[in-house]
Scaffold this motif. Structure first.
Motif, PDB file in Angstrom:
ATOM      1  N   GLY A  42       0.814  -1.202   0.000  1.00  0.00           N
ATOM      2  CA  GLY A  42       0.000   0.000   0.000  1.00  0.00           C
ATOM      3  C   GLY A  42       0.846   1.249   0.000  1.00  0.00           C
ATOM      4  O   GLY A  42       2.081   1.203  -0.021  1.00  0.00           O
ATOM      5  N   GLN A  43       0.154   2.359   0.024  1.00  0.00           N
ATOM      6  CA  GLN A  43       0.835   3.651   0.042  1.00  0.00           C
ATOM      7  C   GLN A  43       1.575   3.854   1.362  1.00  0.00           C
ATOM      8  O   GLN A  43       1.322   3.168   2.349  1.00  0.00           O
ATOM      9  N   ASP A  44       2.476   4.819   1.361  1.00  0.00           N
ATOM     10  CA  ASP A  44       3.209   5.233   2.563  1.00  0.00           C
ATOM     11  C   ASP A  44       4.000   4.085   3.179  1.00  0.00           C
ATOM     12  O   ASP A  44       4.089   3.959   4.398  1.00  0.00           O
ATOM     13  N   GLY A  45       4.558   3.260   2.318  1.00  0.00           N
ATOM     14  CA  GLY A  45       5.444   2.219   2.803  1.00  0.00           C
ATOM     15  C   GLY A  45       4.766   1.077   3.517  1.00  0.00           C
ATOM     16  O   GLY A  45       5.426   0.343   4.267  1.00  0.00           O
ATOM     17  N   TYR A  46       3.448   0.884   3.281  1.00  0.00           N
ATOM     18  CA  TYR A  46       2.757  -0.215   3.963  1.00  0.00           C
ATOM     19  C   TYR A  46       3.071  -1.532   3.272  1.00  0.00           C
ATOM     20  O   TYR A  46       2.866  -1.696   2.062  1.00  0.00           O
ATOM     21  N   ARG A  47       3.540  -2.490   4.069  1.00  0.00           N
ATOM     22  CA  ARG A  47       3.811  -3.837   3.575  1.00  0.00           C
ATOM     23  C   ARG A  47       3.361  -4.817   4.645  1.00  0.00           C
ATOM     24  O   ARG A  47       3.615  -4.620   5.836  1.00  0.00           O
ATOM     25  N   ARG A  48       2.707  -5.886   4.215  1.00  0.00           N
ATOM     26  CA  ARG A  48       2.279  -6.915   5.166  1.00  0.00           C
ATOM     27  C   ARG A  48       2.332  -8.270   4.484  1.00  0.00           C
ATOM     28  O   ARG A  48       1.925  -8.417   3.318  1.00  0.00           O
ATOM     29  N   ALA A  49       2.830  -9.256   5.221  1.00  0.00           N
ATOM     30  CA  ALA A  49       2.820 -10.639   4.753  1.00  0.00           C
ATOM     31  C   ALA A  49       2.274 -11.517   5.869  1.00  0.00           C
ATOM     32  O   ALA A  49       2.659 -11.360   7.036  1.00  0.00           O
ATOM     33  N   LEU A  50       1.366 -12.402   5.512  1.00  0.00           N
ATOM     34  CA  LEU A  50       0.780 -13.345   6.464  1.00  0.00           C
ATOM     35  C   LEU A  50       0.799 -14.733   5.847  1.00  0.00           C
ATOM     36  O   LEU A  50       0.368 -14.923   4.708  1.00  0.00           O
ATOM     37  N   GLY A  89      -4.739 -34.707  16.830  1.00  0.00           N
ATOM     38  CA  GLY A  89      -5.344 -33.378  16.846  1.00  0.00           C
ATOM     39  C   GLY A  89      -4.943 -32.580  15.624  1.00  0.00           C
ATOM     40  O   GLY A  89      -4.600 -33.141  14.573  1.00  0.00           O
ATOM     41  N   THR A  90      -4.955 -31.245  15.757  1.00  0.00           N
ATOM     42  CA  THR A  90      -4.644 -30.346  14.651  1.00  0.00           C
ATOM     43  C   THR A  90      -3.656 -29.298  15.115  1.00  0.00           C
ATOM     44  O   THR A  90      -3.805 -28.729  16.203  1.00  0.00           O
ATOM     45  N   LEU A  91      -2.667 -29.019  14.288  1.00  0.00           N
ATOM     46  CA  LEU A  91      -1.684 -27.983  14.579  1.00  0.00           C
ATOM     47  C   LEU A  91      -1.920 -26.815  13.641  1.00  0.00           C
ATOM     48  O   LEU A  91      -1.903 -26.971  12.416  1.00  0.00           O
ATOM     49  N   LEU A  92      -2.124 -25.623  14.216  1.00  0.00           N
ATOM     50  CA  LEU A  92      -2.332 -24.391  13.456  1.00  0.00           C
ATOM     51  C   LEU A  92      -1.143 -23.468  13.701  1.00  0.00           C
ATOM     52  O   LEU A  92      -0.713 -23.290  14.841  1.00  0.00           O
ATOM     53  N   TYR A  93      -0.636 -22.875  12.621  1.00  0.00           N
ATOM     54  CA  TYR A  93       0.424 -21.886  12.789  1.00  0.00           C
ATOM     55  C   TYR A  93       0.106 -20.658  11.938  1.00  0.00           C
ATOM     56  O   TYR A  93      -0.583 -20.743  10.915  1.00  0.00           O
ATOM     57  N   ALA A  94       0.599 -19.504  12.381  1.00  0.00           N
ATOM     58  CA  ALA A  94       0.433 -18.269  11.624  1.00  0.00           C
ATOM     59  C   ALA A  94       1.597 -17.352  11.945  1.00  0.00           C
ATOM     60  O   ALA A  94       2.064 -17.300  13.090  1.00  0.00           O
ATOM     61  N   PHE A  95       2.072 -16.658  10.927  1.00  0.00           N
ATOM     62  CA  PHE A  95       3.147 -15.690  11.118  1.00  0.00           C
ATOM     63  C   PHE A  95       2.830 -14.448  10.307  1.00  0.00           C
ATOM     64  O   PHE A  95       2.387 -14.538   9.153  1.00  0.00           O
ATOM     65  N   GLU A  96       3.073 -13.280  10.911  1.00  0.00           N
ATOM     66  CA  GLU A  96       2.757 -12.004  10.278  1.00  0.00           C
ATOM     67  C   GLU A  96       3.938 -11.051  10.436  1.00  0.00           C
ATOM     68  O   GLU A  96       4.551 -10.972  11.507  1.00  0.00           O
ATOM     69  N   ALA A  97       4.253 -10.317   9.364  1.00  0.00           N
ATOM     70  CA  ALA A  97       5.252  -9.257   9.409  1.00  0.00           C
ATOM     71  C   ALA A  97       4.662  -8.012   8.757  1.00  0.00           C
ATOM     72  O   ALA A  97       4.058  -8.104   7.678  1.00  0.00           O
ATOM     73  N   VAL A  98       4.812  -6.869   9.419  1.00  0.00           N
ATOM     74  CA  VAL A  98       4.202  -5.621   8.949  1.00  0.00           C
ATOM     75  C   VAL A  98       5.225  -4.495   9.026  1.00  0.00           C
ATOM     76  O   VAL A  98       5.996  -4.406   9.997  1.00  0.00           O
ATOM     77  N   HIS A  99       5.221  -3.644   8.013  1.00  0.00           N
ATOM     78  CA  HIS A  99       5.955  -2.377   8.058  1.00  0.00           C
ATOM     79  C   HIS A  99       5.040  -1.280   7.534  1.00  0.00           C
ATOM     80  O   HIS A  99       4.302  -1.487   6.573  1.00  0.00           O
ATOM     81  N   ASN A 100       5.088  -0.108   8.174  1.00  0.00           N
ATOM     82  CA  ASN A 100       4.255   1.003   7.739  1.00  0.00           C
ATOM     83  C   ASN A 100       4.900   2.314   8.160  1.00  0.00           C
ATOM     84  O   ASN A 100       5.325   2.467   9.311  1.00  0.00           O
ATOM     85  N   ASP A 101       4.977   3.246   7.219  1.00  0.00           N
ATOM     86  CA  ASP A 101       5.459   4.596   7.535  1.00  0.00           C
ATOM     87  C   ASP A 101       4.312   5.563   7.787  1.00  0.00           C
ATOM     88  O   ASP A 101       4.485   6.544   8.503  1.00  0.00           O
ATOM     89  N   GLY A 102       3.144   5.294   7.196  1.00  0.00           N
ATOM     90  CA  GLY A 102       2.019   6.192   7.359  1.00  0.00           C
ATOM     91  C   GLY A 102       2.205   7.501   6.623  1.00  0.00           C
ATOM     92  O   GLY A 102       3.239   7.751   6.004  1.00  0.00           O
ATOM     93  N   PRO A 103       1.218   8.381   6.693  1.00  0.00           N
ATOM     94  CA  PRO A 103       1.285   9.653   5.956  1.00  0.00           C
ATOM     95  C   PRO A 103       2.065  10.740   6.689  1.00  0.00           C
ATOM     96  O   PRO A 103       2.114  11.882   6.229  1.00  0.00           O
ATOM     97  N   TRP A 104       2.682  10.418   7.805  1.00  0.00           N
ATOM     98  CA  TRP A 104       3.250  11.422   8.696  1.00  0.00           C
ATOM     99  C   TRP A 104       4.547  12.011   8.128  1.00  0.00           C
ATOM    100  O   TRP A 104       5.338  11.324   7.473  1.00  0.00           O
ATOM    101  N   GLU A 127      -6.040   9.485   8.662  1.00  0.00           N
ATOM    102  CA  GLU A 127      -5.132   9.316   7.535  1.00  0.00           C
ATOM    103  C   GLU A 127      -5.851   9.691   6.243  1.00  0.00           C
ATOM    104  O   GLU A 127      -7.055   9.464   6.090  1.00  0.00           O
ATOM    105  N   PRO A 128      -5.157  10.295   5.288  1.00  0.00           N
ATOM    106  CA  PRO A 128      -5.792  10.649   4.010  1.00  0.00           C
ATOM    107  C   PRO A 128      -6.155   9.397   3.226  1.00  0.00           C
ATOM    108  O   PRO A 128      -5.893   8.268   3.666  1.00  0.00           O
ATOM    109  N   ARG A 129      -6.769   9.596   2.062  1.00  0.00           N
ATOM    110  CA  ARG A 129      -7.142   8.452   1.239  1.00  0.00           C
ATOM    111  C   ARG A 129      -5.929   7.541   1.038  1.00  0.00           C
ATOM    112  O   ARG A 129      -4.843   7.973   0.661  1.00  0.00           O
ATOM    113  N   THR A 130      -6.127   6.264   1.336  1.00  0.00           N
ATOM    114  CA  THR A 130      -5.030   5.304   1.317  1.00  0.00           C
ATOM    115  C   THR A 130      -5.459   4.057   0.556  1.00  0.00           C
ATOM    116  O   THR A 130      -6.551   3.527   0.785  1.00  0.00           O
ATOM    117  N   LEU A 131      -4.603   3.590  -0.327  1.00  0.00           N
ATOM    118  CA  LEU A 131      -4.881   2.410  -1.152  1.00  0.00           C
ATOM    119  C   LEU A 131      -3.987   1.256  -0.713  1.00  0.00           C
ATOM    120  O   LEU A 131      -2.787   1.425  -0.511  1.00  0.00           O
TER     121      LEU A 131
END
Length: 671
Positions: free
Chosen positions: A168-176, A186-201, A659-663
């Protein structure tokens, strides 16, 4: 009038998996809010299908599915959000209780504010269900729940692996990445998330977030057990609220910072067990948890001060804590015949121990600690015992009678010996609900009860003007829910809530303090309409009035008390390869000081999503936040601050803009 048979329900639906039917009432659409499914007009549930369709700018915005609840932010993506509900500026939690798989999220005696609720570690894709309640009418709900409570349940497994990549805009990056694997037992569930964001600031936020979950589960439905480990770490720069005169005078831009060294770092690790099974008496539920969290938060709300009038960062301070929490909750549910009438019963026990060492407020400059203002080591223990019985007296009359008893004890070891000490308090809270009907697919509710919130333990042991450990609340609600119009679930509620002491946010200190007693009342109208199998509309309207009940020269309005909220949603599901969602939310002006002479502006925001599925395993979502690019504010405060050149503090409106309009564009692949 034709009478509809009542629906059968368990005594505690909040922790159950979403059924496809509730007694004779078929659950429709994305809400389990049909006639016969709850004990109050303002109680309900949200299922995963709606959660998956709605875009969220922040993880905690999943709570905006609770009708009338507003989630904003004023200090960076790693800090707990700002919440508004039922005439409350809830600051970061206070009188709204939140749980994830039975783990309490609200933190008492917190470095930044009582009831601090940080939800930034939540991964929305893993939310299975949200059950919400409002008012102090439910025996299961304890501290911080006077305005309401939300219980979030995560999935035990996924039908397919998920890989989401967002840019996205302003340096937004996310991976899940998330998946579940069946094991022999049973069942084993795993999840991993990494996020970076600069925002409009103007000074980039540089949010860096890492988040992980590992869950082992056995069984399903009424007999299931899960063991969950979570870990989360975030660090960020924050652009805090700024004085309006600084923007209008050209000192900083709308997205500027007066102290670029503001920011923070937080981490959280938890291990939790959640289990339930049937036994000879009924259903037994048990959960236990251990949480370790840390926070370092640098803020500057006043800027310069008398000692250093030429230093714009002279008023920076640091709030920090290191916390360990252990706790448990268990309950037994059973059905009996009482005088020939069927009665669903539950008895439960909840216990929690928080240990903060240290917990402090420090002088700071340039994002570095320079001195100690106050520092404490605190141990806080709470125990709650509750019982509730739901009796079907007639096909058209059901009662729910509950009683809750709570005890709190705290030991405070302050660096200032005069403020050290021990405190304890106990409180009993009766509850009563009457459910009448349904007649013509309409049922009616009368709810009354008492509850409480706790105060910061440090405030109960201070040598000057100590506050009580527990503060009582009293609530009343009259409501109805109807399905008389085909495809429409509609509820209407009038409510009233009195608090023995109000928690008020102090902008120039970044904390809350106990204030006068208060009274709130309001009305809510919630509607969920399924027009076709691919089109749904949601409309929620709320209006409230909040006043201090003890007269004072400065006035009786409650600063920040929200008066009007409106939300409109349109959801398109599986229209061929297309899907989408449009969400419009409005929260209106509110008093910023007690005499109502300064009021905030209103805020109107629109979110939109358009999605296209290329194949069963691949889809693309395009999300637009602040669709109409409104220049509104997430929050507004009114207090004195001192800019360079000011000879003294100047009362002013302090704002944090939306935040302003963000895509943002998300590519989702199943594997």
């Amino acid at each position: 009038m034709a009478q509809t048979p009542p629906a059968t329900r368990t005594a505690s639906p909040a922790s159950e998996q979403a059924p496809t039917e509730l007694g004779n009432v078929v659950v429709r659409a994305h809400y389990d809010n049909s006639v016969g499914s709850s004990d109050a007009a303002s109680e309900g549930a949200v299922t995963a299908s709606l959660l998956a369709n709605r875009p969220t700018l922040r993880p905690a915005e999943v709570l905006e599915f609770v009708p009338g609840l507003i989630v904003t932010q004023h200090s960076g993506g790693g800090k707990a959000n700002q919440y508004f509900l039922r005439g409350f500026n809830l600051d970061h939690g206070t009188d709204f209780a939140t749980y994830v798989d039975g783990m309490p999220i609200n933190m008492p005696t917190h470095a930044h504010g009582q009831g601090y609720s940080d939800m930034n570690w939540l991964m929305p894709e893993l939310v299975q269900r949200i059950n919400y309640r409002k008012g102090p009418y439910f025996a299961e709900e304890g501290d911080f729940s006077s305005a309401g409570a939300a219980r979030i349940r995560l999935v035990d497994s996924l039908p397919q692996g998920v890989l989401n990549v967002t840019a996205g805009q302003d340096g937004y990056r996310r991976a899940l990445v998330a998946n579940s694997s069946p094991l022999s037992t049973g069942t084993l569930l795993y999840a991993f998330e990494a996020v970076h964001n600069d925002g409009p600031w103007d000074h980039p936020e540089d949010l860096r977030k890492l988040n992980g979950l590992l869950r082992y589960s056995v069984g399903a439905g009424a007999n299931r057990t899960s063991l969950t480990a979570m870990a989360y770490d975030a660090r960020w720069n924050s652009t805090d609220q700024i004085p309006l005169r600084a923007v209008e005078g050209g000192l900083v831009g709308r997205y500027g910072a007066l102290d670029p060294s503001d920011g923070g770092r937080t981490s959280r690790q938890s291990l939790s067990l959640d289990t339930q099974h049937t036994n000879a008496w009924g259903t037994f539920k048990f959960n236990a948890y251990a949480i370790h969290s840390r926070l370092k938060l640098f803020s500057n709300f006043e800027y310069a001060n008398d000692d250093e009038p030429d230093n714009a960062g002279a008023s920076q301070f640091e709030q920090a804590e290191r916390r360990q929490v252990v706790g448990m909750a268990m309950s037994q549910h059973w059905t009996t015949q009482w005088g020939g009438f069927e009665t669903n019963n539950v008895i439960g026990l909840q216990a929690r121990h928080d240990r903060m060492r240290p917990l402090g407020l420090y002088e700071a400059e340039g994002g570095e600690r320079t001195g100690v203002l106050q520092e404490s080591r605190v141990r806080q223990r709470s125990v709650g015992l509750y019982a509730e019985s739901s009796t079907q007296w007639q096909p058209w009359l059901r009662s729910v009678l509950g009683l809750r008893a709570d005890h709190l004890q705290a030991d405070v070891d302050s660096a200032m010996a005069a403020n050290s000490g021990q405190t304890s308090a106990s409180l009993a809270s009766p509850k009563l609900s009457l459910i009448l009907g349904p007649w013509e697919k309409t049922e009616y509710f009368i709810n009354a009860g008492t509850g409480f919130h706790s105060n910061d333990a440090r405030g109960t042991t201070v040598a000057v003007d100590p506050v009580p450990p527990l503060v009582r609340s009293k609530g009343l609600e009259l409501g109805l829910r109807t399905e008389i119009v085909p495809g429409l679930q509609s509820s209407l509620a009038w409510w009233q809530l009195k608090l023995g002491s109000e928690l008020v946010f102090v902008g120039d200190a970044g904390t809350t303090e106990a204030n006068r007693a208060s009274k709130r009342q309001g009305i809510e109208w919630n509607n969920h309409y399924v027009a076709t199998n691919w089109l749904q509309f949601d409309l929620d309207l709320a209006a409230s009035q909040a006043r201090f009940t003890q007269d004072a020269p400065e006035g009786n309005r409650i600063p920040g008390a929200l008066e009007k909220v409106a939300s409109l949603g349109v959801t398109v599901n599986d229209l061929g390869r297309w899907h989408g969602q449009f969400q419009l939310r409005y929260f209106g002006p509110r008093p910023l000081i007690e005499d109502n002479s300064v009021r905030s502006s209103s805020t109107t925001l629109a979110y939109a999503r358009v999605g296209y599925r290329f194949s069963p395993a691949l889809k693309l979502d395009v999300d637009v936040f602040n669709l109409f690019n409104r220049k509104d504010n997430d929050i507004e405060y009114f207090y004195a601050s001192r800019l360079l050149g000011d000879t003294a503090g100047v009362d002013d409106r302090h704002i944090h803009p939306v935040e302003p309009r963000t895509l943002r564009v998300t590519l989702s692949a199943s594997f």
